[in-house]
Structure formats: structure tokens, C-alpha cells
Write an enzyme that holds these catalytic residues in place. Structure first.
Site, PDB file in Angstrom:
ATOM      1  N   LEU A  48       0.875  -1.167   0.000  1.00  0.00           N
ATOM      2  CA  LEU A  48       0.000   0.000   0.000  1.00  0.00           C
ATOM      3  C   LEU A  48       0.916   1.221   0.000  1.00  0.00           C
ATOM      4  O   LEU A  48       1.777   1.363   0.874  1.00  0.00           O
ATOM      5  CB  LEU A  48      -0.894  -0.022   1.246  1.00  0.00           C
ATOM      6  CG  LEU A  48      -2.191   0.797   1.227  1.00  0.00           C
ATOM      7  CD1 LEU A  48      -3.078   0.406   0.055  1.00  0.00           C
ATOM      8  CD2 LEU A  48      -2.939   0.623   2.537  1.00  0.00           C
ATOM      9  N   ASP A  49       0.769   2.102  -1.000  1.00  0.00           N
ATOM     10  CA  ASP A  49       1.644   3.266  -1.135  1.00  0.00           C
ATOM     11  C   ASP A  49       1.630   4.134   0.125  1.00  0.00           C
ATOM     12  O   ASP A  49       0.611   4.201   0.825  1.00  0.00           O
ATOM     13  CB  ASP A  49       1.207   4.125  -2.326  1.00  0.00           C
ATOM     14  CG  ASP A  49       1.402   3.421  -3.663  1.00  0.00           C
ATOM     15  OD1 ASP A  49       2.240   2.501  -3.723  1.00  0.00           O
ATOM     16  OD2 ASP A  49       0.711   3.791  -4.633  1.00  0.00           O
ATOM     17  N   PRO A  50       2.731   4.842   0.414  1.00  0.00           N
ATOM     18  CA  PRO A  50       2.768   5.734   1.591  1.00  0.00           C
ATOM     19  C   PRO A  50       1.641   6.762   1.610  1.00  0.00           C
ATOM     20  O   PRO A  50       1.119   7.094   2.675  1.00  0.00           O
ATOM     21  CB  PRO A  50       4.137   6.408   1.473  1.00  0.00           C
ATOM     22  CG  PRO A  50       4.976   5.414   0.738  1.00  0.00           C
ATOM     23  CD  PRO A  50       4.053   4.765  -0.249  1.00  0.00           C
ATOM     24  N   ALA A  52      -1.300   6.347   0.543  1.00  0.00           N
ATOM     25  CA  ALA A  52      -2.584   5.668   0.716  1.00  0.00           C
ATOM     26  C   ALA A  52      -2.761   5.255   2.171  1.00  0.00           C
ATOM     27  O   ALA A  52      -1.790   5.069   2.913  1.00  0.00           O
ATOM     28  CB  ALA A  52      -2.658   4.436  -0.179  1.00  0.00           C
TER      29      ALA A  52
END
Length: 315
Positions: A48-50, A52
Site C-alpha cells: 500500500l503506497d505511503p 494511501a
């Protein structure tokens, strides 16, 4: 002869369904959880991207053996697309690369949405973990290279509009493994002739887990603090924090379940096949899981009424 070093940490096993905050990377989150639980081993099921937030299932101990099953599970995201700008990273992090004064109407957006449901071809973002000639695409992108990333097949079960305004549309999507929501925003913006990028992204579900399983860093920190030893001679009490751990077997709800006796469980853990008993037991299955007293014993195949273990669990 060298002696093997003693493993550091506790042999705690199960799933921790973290509500990851914005600004924290997935690897950083895993390290934090591993420390909070003093766990021997930990890993996550899907980056999960930072930028997000939301569901990051983290496997502890023996649960790391079930990560592929959670990775394959359907995912639900709620995300906002800001219209008028395309960015190098397809989200807020990167600089603007293209812009437009045009803004799409809701009717125009709805008209293209059928193109983004079902099985579609999608090109991952330049800033992604896809490997190109052995290197991560995001490493090449950071060096200023533009790489040719081949499109691949992804499946989108549904795509709905939640809110809409002139400059921004909030969507909810249910999708399969490998889908990039950032690519979706980029491609819809291009199709609409106005450009677009993700300005907010939250993952709300990763099958089989739901929002009811969520736990925050703050809750975990409070639970760990509650187990702090009184004096120098004391030891940490992890009872409170361990209450948040979901049983390893929860990740395998997608597989046929076979209940076995304690005696059969012991044989399975030694790698031996056992006869599957019970009126409802499947005769054949490429993958199934065996349990004893509700605890996971092994993942294996059922062939001609025999359960043959492929991966056994010690806890």
C-alpha cells in the site's frame, strides 16, 4: 562447526489487519508491527503506497505461509481523482507533467466507466514495483528513465461514483490482484481529454478481511504499553496486544476445510497422507486445508479420498 543462532522474538502466529496511516510505507509498517509484537517473523500481503491509507494485512509467524492466498483476494478501494493534471507518479507525490482546463461532466465520466470494468488491459505506472530487466520500475523512474512497461490483464468487478464535483470525483472499486488504481485515474483522465491523478486513496477491504478487523497503530501501542514490566526483573506481558491477532486459518476460507483427529494431525505434520473421513469431506481437491480442534494443521491436496500435505503449520 558453527552453531545456529537463536531466533529473535516470539513465535507468535496469525494475521494483524492494520489500518495503515497516510505517510507510512508498507515495509515500515511491517517493521513497526514486528517490533510491537516482538515477533520472530512478519510480512505483508500487498503493498500500500505511503500516500494511501487503509487495510494492510500483516502476517506474523506461521501465517506468512498463507500470504499468497490473501494476495489473490479481491480488494476494495475508495479513491479520489483530481481532474486537470497528470503527474509523473499518477498521484500527488510527483510533479505535474500534463495539464488541461477541461473538466468532465458526470455524464461523460459515467459514459467511459464500462471501459474500466470486467477483464481489461492495464499498463502499470512508471513508479511501480514491476521488474524491468531485473530492476524495479520505480528505481529506473527515479533515475529519469522512461521504461516500456507491458500492459497486463486485470479484473475489475465494479466501479461506482460515490461523490462528484467539478474538479474531483470519488470512486469505489472492487478489483482483483495486480490492479493499479493510479493507472485507472491516469487512463480515465486521458480518455476524458482532461488528465487526472489520484489525490486520495484508501483500501477498505482485502478478502477475506473486512473493516471490522481493522486495528490502528495507536491501539496496538496502548496494548503493548499495558504489558510493560513493573521492574527490571519483569518481562513483557503480550496478552493484551495478542487479542488483536486473527487466526491464521482465516486466510484460507477460500479452500475446502477438512477436520481431522489429533492422531491424524500428528501424521500430517510429519508429512504423511491420511484418509479423509466424514460424509461431507471432498473426495478430490487441488487445494484444501486440514484442521484439528479448529486449529490449522496443513494445506494440501485431496486425491482419491486421501489428504496429502504440501505445507504444514506448527502453530
Amino acid at each position: 562447526m558453527s552453531r545456529r543462532g537463536k531466533k529473535k522474538g516470539r513465535p507468535v502466529s496469525g494475521w494483524l489487519v492494520l489500518d495503515k496511516p497516510v505517510g507510512m510505507g508498507s515495509t515500515e509498517a511491517v517493521s513497526k508491527i514486528k517490533w510491537l509484537f516482538n515477533a520472530e517473523k512478519a510480512g505483508h500481503a500487498g503493498t500500500l503506497d505511503p500516500l494511501a491509507s487503509g487495510m494492510l494485512p500483516i502476517a506474523l509467524g506461521e501465517a506468512t505461509k498463507t500470504v499468497p492466498y490473501v494476495m489473490d483476494g479481491a480488494k476494495v478501494y475508495r479513491f479520489a481523482v483530481s481532474w486537470g493534471e497528470e503527474r509523473s507518479t499518477d498521484d500527488l507525490e510527483g510533479p505535474v507533467t500534463k495539464s488541461s482546463d477541461k473538466r468532465p461532466s458526470e455524464d461523460e465520466i459515467r459514459a467511459i466507466m464500462p471501459n474500466y470494468t470486467g477483464v481489461i488491459m492495464q499498463t502499470p505506472p512508471q513508479f511501480s514495483a514491476i521488474k524491468i530487466a531485473g530492476e524495479r520500475a520505480y528505481d529506473l523512474a527515479r533515475e529519469g528513465e522512461t521504461v516500456d512497461i507491458p500492459a497486463r490483464e486485470v479484473e475489475i468487478g465494479r466501479l461506482d461514483i460515490v461523490e462528484n464535483s467539478t474538479d474531483r470525483t470519488v470512486f469505489e472499486i472492487e478489483c482483483g490482484k495486480g490492479t493499479y488504481v493510479r493507472s485507472l485515474a491516469r487512463d480515465m483522465g486521458r480518455d476524458l481529454g482532461c488528465f487526472g491523478h489520484i489525490s486520495e486513496l484508501r483500501r477498505t477491504e482485502v478478502d477475506p478481511f473486512t473493516a471490522e478487523d481493522f486495528v490502528t497503530i495507536a491501539e496496538l501501542e496502548a496494548a503493548r504499553a499495558a504489558g510493560q514490566p513493573d521492574g527490571e526483573e519483569g518481562s513483557w506481558d503480550f496478552t493484551a496486544i495478542d487479542e488483536f491477532v486473527v487466526d491464521t486459518a482465516a486466510a484460507l476460507d477460500c479452500l475446502p476445510q477438512v477436520a481431522v483427529t489429533d492422531e491424524a494431525a500428528n501424521k500430517i505434520r510429519l508429512g504423511n497422507p491420511v484418509i479423509v473421513r466424514g460424509r461431507d469431506a471432498p473426495v478430490e481437491a487441488e487445494e484444501a486445508c486440514a484442521t484439528a480442534r479448529g486449529r490449522l494443521v496443513a494445506i494440501g491436496a485431496i486425491e482419491q479420498g486421501m489428504f496429502k500435505p504440501k505445507r504444514v503449520f506448527t502453530a
